[in-house]
Design a protein around this motif. Structure first.
Motif, PDB file in Angstrom:
ATOM      1  N   LEU A  79       0.840  -1.198   0.000  1.00  0.00           N
ATOM      2  CA  LEU A  79       0.000   0.000   0.000  1.00  0.00           C
ATOM      3  C   LEU A  79       0.875   1.249   0.000  1.00  0.00           C
ATOM      4  CD1 LEU A  79      -2.808   1.236  -0.025  1.00  0.00           C
ATOM      5  CD2 LEU A  79      -2.832   1.047   2.480  1.00  0.00           C
ATOM      6  N   GLU A  80       1.963   1.211   0.722  1.00  0.00           N
ATOM      7  CA  GLU A  80       2.898   2.337   0.724  1.00  0.00           C
ATOM      8  C   GLU A  80       3.510   2.514  -0.671  1.00  0.00           C
ATOM      9  OE1 GLU A  80       6.335   4.399   3.357  1.00  0.00           O
ATOM     10  OE2 GLU A  80       4.687   3.274   4.215  1.00  0.00           O
ATOM     11  N   THR A  95      -1.177  -1.845 -12.311  1.00  0.00           N
ATOM     12  CA  THR A  95      -2.432  -2.490 -11.911  1.00  0.00           C
ATOM     13  C   THR A  95      -2.197  -3.729 -11.040  1.00  0.00           C
ATOM     14  OG1 THR A  95      -2.506  -3.687 -14.011  1.00  0.00           O
ATOM     15  CG2 THR A  95      -3.789  -1.641 -13.857  1.00  0.00           C
ATOM     16  N   GLN A  96      -1.146  -4.478 -11.300  1.00  0.00           N
ATOM     17  CA  GLN A  96      -0.855  -5.659 -10.471  1.00  0.00           C
ATOM     18  C   GLN A  96      -0.496  -5.245  -9.052  1.00  0.00           C
ATOM     19  OE1 GLN A  96       1.595  -8.860 -12.425  1.00  0.00           O
ATOM     20  NE2 GLN A  96       1.790  -7.265 -13.986  1.00  0.00           N
ATOM     21  N   VAL A  97       0.251  -4.169  -8.932  1.00  0.00           N
ATOM     22  CA  VAL A  97       0.638  -3.677  -7.603  1.00  0.00           C
ATOM     23  C   VAL A  97      -0.592  -3.136  -6.878  1.00  0.00           C
ATOM     24  CG1 VAL A  97       2.052  -1.999  -6.344  1.00  0.00           C
ATOM     25  CG2 VAL A  97       2.999  -3.201  -8.336  1.00  0.00           C
ATOM     26  N   ALA A 100      -2.681  -6.088  -5.714  1.00  0.00           N
ATOM     27  CA  ALA A 100      -2.011  -6.788  -4.615  1.00  0.00           C
ATOM     28  C   ALA A 100      -2.069  -5.957  -3.330  1.00  0.00           C
ATOM     29  CB  ALA A 100      -0.575  -7.114  -4.987  1.00  0.00           C
ATOM     30  N   ALA A 101      -1.959  -4.648  -3.445  1.00  0.00           N
ATOM     31  CA  ALA A 101      -2.015  -3.768  -2.273  1.00  0.00           C
ATOM     32  C   ALA A 101      -3.379  -3.845  -1.592  1.00  0.00           C
ATOM     33  CB  ALA A 101      -1.703  -2.326  -2.667  1.00  0.00           C
ATOM     34  N   LYS A 102      -4.428  -4.085  -2.359  1.00  0.00           N
ATOM     35  CA  LYS A 102      -5.774  -4.213  -1.777  1.00  0.00           C
ATOM     36  C   LYS A 102      -5.894  -5.472  -0.932  1.00  0.00           C
ATOM     37  CE  LYS A 102      -8.362  -1.801  -5.363  1.00  0.00           C
ATOM     38  NZ  LYS A 102      -9.318  -1.954  -6.466  1.00  0.00           N
ATOM     39  N   SER A 103      -5.306  -6.559  -1.406  1.00  0.00           N
ATOM     40  CA  SER A 103      -5.492  -7.839  -0.727  1.00  0.00           C
ATOM     41  C   SER A 103      -4.416  -8.148   0.316  1.00  0.00           C
ATOM     42  CB  SER A 103      -5.550  -8.970  -1.752  1.00  0.00           C
ATOM     43  OG  SER A 103      -4.333  -9.043  -2.470  1.00  0.00           O
ATOM     44  N   ASN A 104      -3.296  -7.468   0.261  1.00  0.00           N
ATOM     45  CA  ASN A 104      -2.197  -7.712   1.186  1.00  0.00           C
ATOM     46  C   ASN A 104      -2.357  -6.786   2.392  1.00  0.00           C
ATOM     47  OD1 ASN A 104       0.325  -9.047   1.739  1.00  0.00           O
ATOM     48  ND2 ASN A 104       1.275  -7.048   1.467  1.00  0.00           N
TER      49      ASN A 104
END
Length: 171
Positions: A79-80, A95-97, A100-104
């Motif tokens: 997220l950072e 978009t992949q980051v 992934a930031a949403k689910s991590n």
């Protein structure tokens, strides 16, 4: 999880907390990656670096989780990385980051305030935008419904506040 703008004490706090709790410490992958890029090419972060930074960060985090330690203290997270990408590249993030930031996610985010002295280095570049960047980070936690506490004060005050809070959660 330590979270906040540059030069707000995340590295120092995450190291000290991992020592105090005998936990795993996860450094900020982007710092080493971008310092090497600067040292070798005198180039700063570019949009094409974001995915590599995210992959490197997750590799370090996964290794820490696999260490078997009860607690893991991360200097940063995806997220950072997303926040920095959007702040520096006019709202853009790979978009992949972003996905992934949403689910991590983490159990608790420690949002570090800007009341620490600015420490310049090869990579830090926005001392005059500290309030703006702090608000960007705070809003990201709110928008993504992440549990957080605001951490302010001297190093000793921050550590006391955090350990009091964490001790009540870890019982």
């Amino acid at each position: 999880m330590l979270f906040g703008p540059e030069s707000t004490g995340k590295t120092t706090l995450s190291k000290k907390l991992s020592e105090y709790y005998d936990g795993a410490w996860v450094p900020e992958f982007a710092r080493e990656y971008l310092q090497q890029k600067w040292d070798e090419e005198q180039k700063i972060c570019e949009p094409q670096d974001i995915l590599s930074i995210a992959i490197g960060q997750m590799k370090l985090e996964n290794e820490a989780v696999d260490s078997g330690k009860k607690t893991v203290f991360c200097d940063t997270d995806l997220l950072e990385t997303k926040v920095y990408s959007e702040a520096y590249y006019d709202g853009w993030c790979d978009t992949q980051v972003a996905e992934a930031a949403k689910s991590n996610t983490y159990d608790l985010y420690l949002l570090t305030y800007i009341d620490t002295p600015w420490q310049a280095d090869d990579l830090r570049d926005r001392p005059e935008q500290r309030e703006e960047m702090f608000e960007y980070f705070r809003q990201a936690l709110i928008d993504n419904d992440r549990p957080y506490i605001l951490v302010k004060g001297s190093l000793e005050e921050r550590l006391q506040f955090i350990t009091n809070h964490l001790n009540s959660l870890l019982i």
